[in-house]
Design a protein around this motif. Structure first.
Motif, PDB file in Angstrom:
ATOM      1  N   LEU B 240      30.263  -2.363   2.662  1.00 19.90           N
ATOM      2  CA  LEU B 240      28.880  -2.604   3.055  1.00 19.90           C
ATOM      3  C   LEU B 240      27.932  -1.661   2.318  1.00 19.90           C
ATOM      4  CD1 LEU B 240      29.371  -3.110   6.894  1.00 19.90           C
ATOM      5  CD2 LEU B 240      29.044  -4.845   5.125  1.00 19.90           C
ATOM      6  N   LEU B 243      27.019  -3.007  -1.133  1.00 21.15           N
ATOM      7  CA  LEU B 243      26.194  -4.213  -1.277  1.00 21.15           C
ATOM      8  C   LEU B 243      24.791  -3.937  -1.827  1.00 21.15           C
ATOM      9  CD1 LEU B 243      27.310  -6.248   1.840  1.00 21.15           C
ATOM     10  CD2 LEU B 243      27.972  -6.516  -0.549  1.00 21.15           C
ATOM     11  N   VAL B 279      12.856  11.032  10.839  1.00 25.44           N
ATOM     12  CA  VAL B 279      13.091   9.888  11.725  1.00 25.44           C
ATOM     13  C   VAL B 279      14.369  10.073  12.527  1.00 25.44           C
ATOM     14  CG1 VAL B 279      11.748   8.192  10.462  1.00 25.44           C
ATOM     15  CG2 VAL B 279      14.086   8.717   9.726  1.00 25.44           C
ATOM     16  N   GLY B 280      14.832  11.254  12.625  1.00 28.00           N
ATOM     17  CA  GLY B 280      15.986  11.506  13.474  1.00 28.00           C
ATOM     18  C   GLY B 280      17.321  11.360  12.773  1.00 28.00           C
ATOM     19  N   GLY B 281      17.317  11.232  11.477  1.00 27.07           N
ATOM     20  CA  GLY B 281      18.567  11.236  10.719  1.00 27.07           C
ATOM     21  C   GLY B 281      19.349   9.956  10.795  1.00 27.07           C
ATOM     22  N   ALA B 282      20.580  10.019  10.239  1.00 27.89           N
ATOM     23  CA  ALA B 282      21.510   8.888  10.231  1.00 27.89           C
ATOM     24  C   ALA B 282      20.907   7.647   9.585  1.00 27.89           C
ATOM     25  CB  ALA B 282      21.999   8.578  11.646  1.00 27.89           C
ATOM     26  N   ILE B 283      20.135   7.884   8.526  1.00 30.10           N
ATOM     27  CA  ILE B 283      19.503   6.730   7.892  1.00 30.10           C
ATOM     28  C   ILE B 283      20.379   6.113   6.808  1.00 30.10           C
ATOM     29  CG2 ILE B 283      17.169   7.583   8.330  1.00 30.10           C
ATOM     30  CD1 ILE B 283      17.083   8.412   5.360  1.00 30.10           C
ATOM     31  N   TRP B 286      21.087   2.208   6.489  1.00 35.43           N
ATOM     32  CA  TRP B 286      20.138   1.171   6.072  1.00 35.43           C
ATOM     33  C   TRP B 286      19.240   1.578   4.926  1.00 35.43           C
ATOM     34  CZ3 TRP B 286      15.072   2.690   6.481  1.00 35.43           C
ATOM     35  CH2 TRP B 286      14.801   3.780   7.349  1.00 35.43           C
ATOM     36  N   TYR B 289      19.733  -0.112   1.690  1.00 37.03           N
ATOM     37  CA  TYR B 289      19.310  -1.511   1.708  1.00 37.03           C
ATOM     38  C   TYR B 289      17.811  -1.639   1.475  1.00 37.03           C
ATOM     39  CZ  TYR B 289      23.807  -3.164   3.310  1.00 37.03           C
ATOM     40  OH  TYR B 289      25.116  -3.484   3.381  1.00 37.03           O
ATOM     41  N   VAL B 290      17.081  -0.830   2.214  1.00 37.18           N
ATOM     42  CA  VAL B 290      15.636  -0.913   2.094  1.00 37.18           C
ATOM     43  C   VAL B 290      15.213  -0.558   0.680  1.00 37.18           C
ATOM     44  CG1 VAL B 290      13.460   0.035   2.926  1.00 37.18           C
ATOM     45  CG2 VAL B 290      15.292  -0.483   4.539  1.00 37.18           C
ATOM     46  N   LEU B 293      16.037  -3.455  -1.490  1.00 37.36           N
ATOM     47  CA  LEU B 293      15.181  -4.589  -1.188  1.00 37.36           C
ATOM     48  C   LEU B 293      13.797  -4.406  -1.798  1.00 37.36           C
ATOM     49  CD1 LEU B 293      16.131  -6.918   0.415  1.00 37.36           C
ATOM     50  CD2 LEU B 293      14.933  -6.020   2.406  1.00 37.36           C
TER      51      LEU B 293
END
Lengths: 263, 312, 657, 363
Positions: B240, B243, B279-283, B286, B289-290, B293
């Protein structure tokens, strides 16, 4: 608007060029089509015939030149906007919606005639339902016109080629176009199918007063049904005259007919 | 409001400038991660190029390869032999996939083939775990997981080895595509099946070869990732991660996979370190992907894809 | 069923019900809101009630009147079965005129003959195709003035004088009515039972068409008698798919529909008839043998494509049904096993099959015109379709004999209906008289005299009445002949046996004055084509397929089968087919080889294919033929073909029967 | 007693209006059967079925059918492959939770519908890339939605009303005096509610796909170029598909928590959920509303069968082994299915029905 009403040409292509990278597919081609005229575009493979239709229908945008429809500049419209003006077309390699029935294919052709009202459509109720049924009736008239009653519920993908071409014509007609662009409507057909298709094209022209621009290779057909023949060669227009004159045009003979005779 | 703008647009860059060595560390970490992504993405690209199949099972192939390798090592098989055996298993797998999945589905729509690889994904996951067990395993290939310092920048030995191996493999594959007959056939087949046939190599063979190569790539990827974080189910999820690399690099471009991987790897690390806390981490799930994109909206054909003129 | 008066009583008609227009008017009053006619148009079945039927006919009539229509005027009616054309028939009759329906597939020359001979002043036609022909005809037949059409498509630019659409005519009619409010009723009132109601031109196997004149009395009495005998009801549904020019359609779709008041249904187009049949599922159905045969062939071809187990099931149960039906008709006992299996077959095969064919609601169906192959007949009866044989002629307003329910037999055509008397002449020819006996041929007293003798019609068929009063037809009287050695030879009988094979489309048997019987055959392109496809036999055309050795093998076996069954016949066992060939082209009405109703024109074929026939009797095993062909563009050319000839073994006669 | 007329008997069913010709079930027999099934479905299970059947099988079946219909509209009809279903379902679930806790007096039906709308708006947003990118690129892009949304719900405590456990729990709500959500809601009540939703929205979906909108979707799916030239505007059409599809998924997501699970965290909506629904659509049949029902039933029943089958034949095995075998069989069956009938159960159903209609003819 007023110019068109005053009897100016329905479609004006003025000095249009289309380029793909270094390749010049159309080179300053000009063409006028009068209302209710049947114009045939001929020329050897790669002469730019389909490119011209694609430019008119908004798939390609010319790199120079101007396209006007009904007296207004339409050079840079997108295909759906071109369709909304009343220009319909068929494709060289049939472009039907293969998963849909013949009926649905033709119904789709009436999309621009239909009004959207999402909630009513979701409920299939009231005006939405009435609209569906009215358009079904209109589509049935086209089915009757093109004599495809026997196949209306058949999935388009399962039809033999000749019938697919006819269904594609039906779908184009469903939009009740002013101008109909036909890209090789008779390619790959047998003699009988060709005769039928010729009759339909002429009938469309006479019955609905539809202006027709078609690309065709069969010279017999071209001579029979067109009012005027435009000859393209290497992206340039080399002749534009009634069929009888085209027959004797030296340039055309050299560029095209000679080639056609060999094959 | 101003605080937010400051936190997003100014503070991270101030941090970067404030500690260049740390930035370099982050960048190197990004490059390493990126190469690993590239490795997985390469497996996708190989298969997509030659057979038009978006192989969702690529991640599970990595897991399967790693499981096999670990399983063999655990049973006392010497490393070299274990590697050879694992390669054999992956080639056998390629044969089986060609025979039982691809051949019956030839000429089906792409989405169907894609679905088939998801089915394959499930099958291999169950099969691998049944053979080798589902618990987390340590993969020890003899490279110590420790760091050394070069000019104040910490470099992890294991990561370095992995990066070098990945780079080596990528180079080898590039050579393979450019120089060998079958490599050229593989490139041809992507454009035109007929052309490939005219070279004289049956499509069947091409598929087996390409799936085998993807299998070998999976072994390497499995080896590296496994050594780093243990061999477990989550290995299959690195697919994943690959991708976005594909979106960025294009499904059909080998250089795209490499550069895309690097961009994603670096972008992700930098984003995580400097913007993540906002934003609190663990990004990392995603962000890639962003990133991809956003890039794609600007350039739909991807990094190295050619602008497609739609013929009508 | 209500008792039916015999003899001349049946001729008496109430003055309010003695013409079709009067009956239509009555129907509009009696059941005005009941559906009279449906047409599949633009994808759905549009229904018209009897009130609409009457109103439309009335407006058309008034429109015609405004164009100067006079009593006695003849009106050509040309087109597929369309409600407006049926209404036009009623409209013409209402004004005391005579409709003359013409086959819609006639070429201009054929049409010209009839228009000219009938002296038609008006023509009511379906569409552009017919208009074009009629305009061509009008250029030479100056008596024809007005051409009216139903479908205006393609004729926007037509500016011919005297050309108008039926909608325009209808408007004219409305206008005319304002100034002549009682005109229509007056004209209808002037009509009498003995006015000529219609002239049906029979295509005739020889010579030019003859126009049989039928009066209202003829048609009404016959339609009513037959309806009473058969117990027809108001709720019958009929599919009107046979040509309007054919008297059969006229009696079923027009005369009986009006007399009984049932609904008729017009199919969407010629191509969709089978689909429309399924949608409508008529209760009352008529088909000449070729229709039944082609339906059966279609069934067999489709079943052949089924998987083996399914095919086996279908064949098993079809055989069972035919066997049961054969026993039933032959009044033989049916075994318990068969009785038990039939309901299963009904569930698995007969019911679904009937449903798919659209025959599941049929209460009675007829076959007539020619003898039907017994296997075809048994097939449909076996399914539970009450198909019965009928003997009739145009000159008798169709009905002469019908097989009654419960008294159906394989080899007879039933017993006379009410009012019909039958006699066999000394030469063995069937003679009859009835209320339906026609008024003579238009402008052809000579032919009338030959056919009508003292009120008796000479049918031209050889036959006899059996002990139970059933009529049995052997062949056309003039066709029954003898071989060189004096053996009796009935070619049509043989041909029908050959044509029962799904692979044989047409057969022409030759033998008169010859030492033995030979046959010219046409294969069925669909059936043999699909047979060939299944065997991977590639072919390019009919001519190519026809001469394939494998096809000859196939047809050879079929001919042998016929010979075997002939060997069982007491009279005809000596006329087995000795040699045959498969023609290089299909017999075609356009080439005048068969009539539009697909009757073989023997004389013409004997002449045209003389070299082939000589070869059949010469012992050669192939023959070269040259045929003139006309290409699509009008050029003509010569087609050469090598036609093979096959010998067939004769089967020893089985003395048993 | 007449003859057995259970098989199709269509002769004589002619259409005199376009309305009857375009009906969803033009054949009388179909209409009768469907109405009968609907009546039975509403009446029989609540009275007869046990807690296990309702809770473990029927309720999830109805909810997943709704989600599958939603995804089918997007993927099967409009041809846009999406792997973000789980994310959109999560939007529905969290919206429903927030709405009903913020406005407790709001009818639960309205809450569900509004949650669907919120999901639709989010879906529209993630549909925008579909204008520029196609096929697998788009599929991967929808994964972004999946990951981003789940991350969002995990990270932002506001969504869970700052619950320390990070879970959302269905509160007690009644409809027409009957408790339909919350711990005290009976399985039968939740079943009827789920059934009512899916029945209505299946009908709505059918209406959409057989009309103007459905035809534009299919046109874009089958030949986007030809679709444009007859006036289909690609962005608008695709976005509509994204929006409507997300609405369905959103409602299904809300139902998943409120009518089935009772409480859930983001794990319930992870990527596997997206795949599960996608499988339902593919196995059921792309471009078929009926297929969505069949696919949901198949995919949900399969694990239950796989779990119970070994027990039934007296085999005992470890949970892990069972799980692994389940995965293999699952994957294998999907492969088998795609190879044997790539167009899904709906196509099989259709073929079977055609066979019945045409029997004894093969075609």
């Amino acid at each position: 608007m007023s110019r068109a009403e005053a009897g100016g040409p329905l479609l004006e292509v003025e000095g249009v060029s289309v380029r793909f990278g270094a390749l010049i597919a159309l080179n300053r081609v000009s063409l006028g089509v009068a209302r209710e005229e049947v114009v045939a575009i001929i020329g050897p493979n790669g002469a730019g015939k389909t490119t011209l239709l694609n430019a008119i229908s908004g798939f390609y945008h010319p790199y120079e030149g101007r396209i006007a429809f009904a007296g207004r500049d339409r050079t840079h419209l997108r295909p759906p906007d071109v369709a909304a003006l009343g220009i319909a077309r068929t494709f060289q390699n049939v472009a039907l919606f293969r998963g849909m029935s013949v009926l649905d294919n033709i119904m789709t052709g009436r999309l621009l005639k239909m009004r959207g009202s999402f909630l009513l459509e979701a409920l299939y109720w009231g005006p939405a339902r009435r609209q569906e049924l009215e358009h079904r009736a209109a589509v049935e008239r086209i089915i009757d016109f093109l004599e495809i009653q026997g196949i209306r519920k058949t999935p388009a993908g399962r039809l033999p080629y000749g019938l697919q071409k006819r269904v594609e014509l039906a779908r184009a007609l469903a939009a009740e176009p002013t101008l109909l662009l036909l890209d090789e409507p008779m390619a790959g057909m047998n003699v009988e199918e060709k005769e039928d298709m010729c009759r339909f094209i002429l009938d469309v022209n006479q019955e609905f007063g539809t202006t027709i621009v078609l690309i065709e290779h069969d010279m017999g057909v071209v001579m029979d049904i067109s009012d005027r023949v435009v000859v393209l060669d290497y992206g340039r227009k080399i002749a534009d005259a009634p069929p009888a004159e085209i027959r004797s045009d030296r340039a055309v003979l050299d560029a095209y007919l000679g080639v056609a005779h060999e094959s | 409001m101003v605080d937010v703008v400051y936190a997003v647009l100014v503070a991270p860059f101030k941090d970067m400038a404030g500690s260049p060595a740390f930035l370099v560390e982050v960048l190197i970490g990004g490059v390493f991660a990126g190469l690993m992504y590239s490795l997985v993405a390469l497996g996708f690209v190989l298969i997509f190029k030659a057979s038009g199949v978006f192989n969702f099972a690529q991640g599970v192939m990595v897991l399967f390869a790693a499981l096999t390798l670990v399983g063999l090592l655990e049973r006392g098989v010497p490393v070299v032999l274990a590697l050879a055996l694992t390669t054999a298993v992956m080639v056998a797998l390629a044969f089986a996939i060609e025979r039982f999945v691809l051949r019956p589905l030839v000429n089906q729509e792409h989405i169907i083939l894609f679905m088939a690889t998801i089915g394959l994904n499930f099958f291999l996951e169950g099969f691998g775990e049944m053979l080798w067990g589902a618990n987390v395993k340590k993969l020890d290939i003899g490279i110590p997981d420790r760091s050394f310092v070069v000019r104040g920048v910490q470099i992890n030995e294991l990561e370095l080895t992995a990066a070098v191996t990945a780079a080596l493999l990528v180079t080898l594959l590039a050579m393979f595509f450019q120089k060998t007959r079958i490599g050229r056939a593989l490139r041809a087949v992507a454009d035109d099946h007929e052309a490939a046939l005219s070279i004289g190599i049956p499509l069947k063979t091409i598929w087996v070869v390409v799936w085998s190569v993807a299998g070998v790539v999976a072994i390497v990827a499995g080896l590296m990732w496994g050594a780093k974080s243990g061999v477990q189910f989550s290995l299959s999820l690195i697919a994943l991660k690959a991708l976005p690399v594909l979106i960025l690099g294009g499904f059909e471009s080998v250089p795209g996979a490499i550069v895309g991987g690097l961009i994603i790897g670096i972008g992700e690390k930098v984003g995580e370190v400097y913007w993540g806390p906002l934003v609190g981490g663990a990004i990392e799930n995603w962000f890639a992907y962003v990133l991809a994109l956003a890039f794609l909206l600007a350039r739909p054909q991807g990094l190295f894809g050619e602008k497609i003129i739609e013929r009508v | 069923m209500e008792a039916v008066a015999k003899g001349t009583d049946a001729l008496a008609l109430d003055a309010e019900r003695d013409t079709f227009p009067k009956l239509v008017r009555l129907n509009a009053r009696r059941f005005g809101s009941k559906v009279a006619i449906r047409e599949k148009d633009l994808g759905i079945w549009r229904a018209y009630t009897w009130a609409q039927y009457f109103e439309e006919a009335r407006l058309i009539a008034l429109g015609l009147a405004s164009l100067g229509f006079a009593r006695g005027d003849r009106v050509a009616i040309v087109g597929d079965n369309r409600p407006r054309l049926y209404w036009a028939v009623a409209a013409v009759q209402a004004l005391g005129g005579v409709p003359v329906p013409i086959y819609q597939d006639s070429v201009e020359k054929e049409m010209e003959y009839i228009v000219d001979h009938a002296e038609a002043r008006f023509a009511v036609v379906e569409d552009q195709e017919q208009v074009d022909k009629l305009l061509g005809v009008r250029a030479r037949c100056r008596r024809l003035q007005h051409v009216l059409y139903d479908d205006p498509r393609g004729m926007r630019a037509y500016r011919e004088p005297g050309l108008a659409s039926l909608s325009e005519l209808r408007e004219l009619g409305k206008k005319f009515e304002v100034s002549h409010p009682t005109y229509f009723d007056d004209e209808v009132g002037r009509g009498t039972a003995d006015d000529i109601a219609i002239i049906c031109y029979t295509s005739g196997t020889t010579g030019t068409p003859k126009g049989a004149m039928l009066s209202h009395r003829n048609l009404i009495a016959t339609a009513r008698n037959a309806a009473q005998v058969e117990g027809l009801r108001e709720d019958e549904e009929v599919l009107s798919y046979l040509p309007m020019a054919w008297v059969g359609d006229h009696i079923f779709s027009y005369a009986q529909a009006i007399v009984v008041g049932f609904a008729i249904n017009c199919p969407e187009s010629a191509e969709t008839v089978l689909a429309d049949l399924k949608e409508i599922a008529p209760t009352y159905f008529f088909g000449p043998p070729r229709i039944w045969e082609s339906v059966l062939t279609g069934v067999m071809v489709r079943v052949e494509d089924a998987a083996r187990p399914k095919r086996a099931i279908v064949h098993f149960f079809l055989r069972l049904a035919q066997d049961i039906e054969r026993r039933r008709l032959g009044r033989q006992p049916i075994s318990l096993r068969q009785r038990l299996l039939y309901p299963l077959g009904s569930f698995l095969v007969y019911g679904p099959l009937k449903d798919n064919l659209g025959l599941s609601r049929v209460r009675r169906a007829y076959t007539a015109g020619e003898a039907i192959g017994p296997e075809i007949f048994l097939f449909f009866r076996g399914l539970g379709v009450n198909v019965k044989q009928l003997y009739g002629m145009t000159e008798a307003s169709v009905f002469v004999t019908i097989q009654r329910d419960g008294d159906v037999r394989l080899d007879t055509v039933g017993t006379p209906i009410t009012g019909v008397e039958i006699r066999i002449s000394n030469e063995g020819e069937v003679l009859f008289r009835s209320p339906g006996v026609f008024q003579g041929y238009a402008k052809n007293p000579e032919a009338t005299r030959q056919t009508l003798e003292g009120g008796w019609i000479r049918s031209g068929d050889a036959g006899f009445l059996d002990a139970d009063g059933h009529l049995k037809i052997i062949d056309r009287a003039k066709d029954v002949s003898r071989l060189a050695d004096g053996t009796m030879f009935a070619p049509k009988f043989l041909e029908n046996k050959l044509k029962f094979s799904p692979y044989v489309r047409e057969a022409v048997c030759i033998g008169q004055g010859r030492p033995c019987v030979t046959a010219l055959l046409n294969i069925d392109l669909i059936a043999v084509g699909s047979w060939a496809e299944r065997r991977n036999i590639a072919y390019t055309s009919y001519a190519d397929l026809a001469q394939k050795p494998e096809v000859y093998e196939l047809i050879h076996r079929e001919v042998e089968r016929v010979n075997r069954s002939l060997a069982e016949d007491a009279v005809l066992h000596a006329t087995q087919v000795r040699r045959f060939l498969i023609l290089h082209k299909e017999l075609d009405p356009d080439d005048e080889e068969i009539t539009r109703t697909r009757k073989v024109r023997r004389g013409f074929i004997a002449q045209k294919y003389a070299p082939l026939i000589e070869a059949l009797y010469s012992g050669r095993d192939h023959v070269q033929v040259e045929a003139k062909v006309t290409y699509e563009d009008g050029r003509t050319g010569t087609m050469r073909a090598d036609v093979k000839i096959r010998d067939v073994d004769l089967v020893a006669a089985q003395g048993g029967r | 007693m007449g003859r057995l007329e259970v098989i199709y008997r269509e002769a004589g069913q002619f259409k005199a209006t376009y309305a009857s010709d375009q009906a969803i079930f033009p054949i009388v027999q179909d209409r009768v059967v469907v109405v009968a099934i609907a009546v039975v479905a509403f009446v029989v299970p609540p009275l007869v079925a046990g807690e296990y059947w309702l809770q473990a099988i029927l309720i999830p079946f109805l909810i997943y059918t709704l989600a599958a219909i939603g995804l089918n509209l997007l993927t099967g009809y409009a041809g846009q492959l999406s792997l973000g279903t789980g994310g959109f379902m999560a939007v529905g679930a969290y919206s429903a939770f927030k709405l009903t806790t913020a406005f407790p007096q709001l009818s639960i039906v309205v809450v569900f519908l509004l949650s669907g709308l919120v999901a639709a708006v989010i879906g529209l947003g993630f549909g925008i890339p579909s204008l520029r990118i196609k096929g697998f690129y788009l599929a991967v892009a929808t994964l972004a939605a999946q990951f981003f949304l789940i991350w969002l719900f995990n990270k932002v405590a506001w969504f869970t009303n700052y619950a320390s456990s990070g879970t959302i729990t269905a509160p007690h709500r009644t409809l027409l005096g009957v408790t339909v959500t919350g711990p005290n809601a009976s399985a039968a009540a939740r079943y009827v509610m789920a059934l009512a939703f899916v029945a209505v929205f299946a009908l709505v979906a059918k209406n959409l796909v057989r009309g103007r909108i459905g035809r534009s979707w299919m046109a874009i799916r089958d030949r986007d170029i030809a679709a444009e030239i007859i006036g289909v505007r690609p962005l608008r059409t695709k976005l509509l598909a994204f929006g409507i599809s997300s609405f369905y998924c959103g409602v299904a997501g809300a139902e998943l928590v409120f009518l089935y699970l009772g409480s859930a965290e983001t794990l319930a909506f992870d990527i596997n959920q997206s795949f599960l629904v996608l499988f339902m659509v593919i196995i059921g049949g792309l471009g078929s509303i009926l297929g969505s029902w069949l696919g949901a039933a198949f995919i949900l029943m399969l694990p239950i069968l796989l779990t119970n089958l070994p027990h039934a034949v007296g085999l005992t095995m470890s949970v892990a082994l069972q799980k692994q075998i389940e995965l293999m069989v699952f994957g294998g069956l999907i492969l088998f299915f795609l190879i044997v009938e790539p167009h899904g159960l709906a196509r099989l159903w259709q073929i079977g029905k055609e066979k019945l209609r045409l029997w004894p003819f093969p075609h």
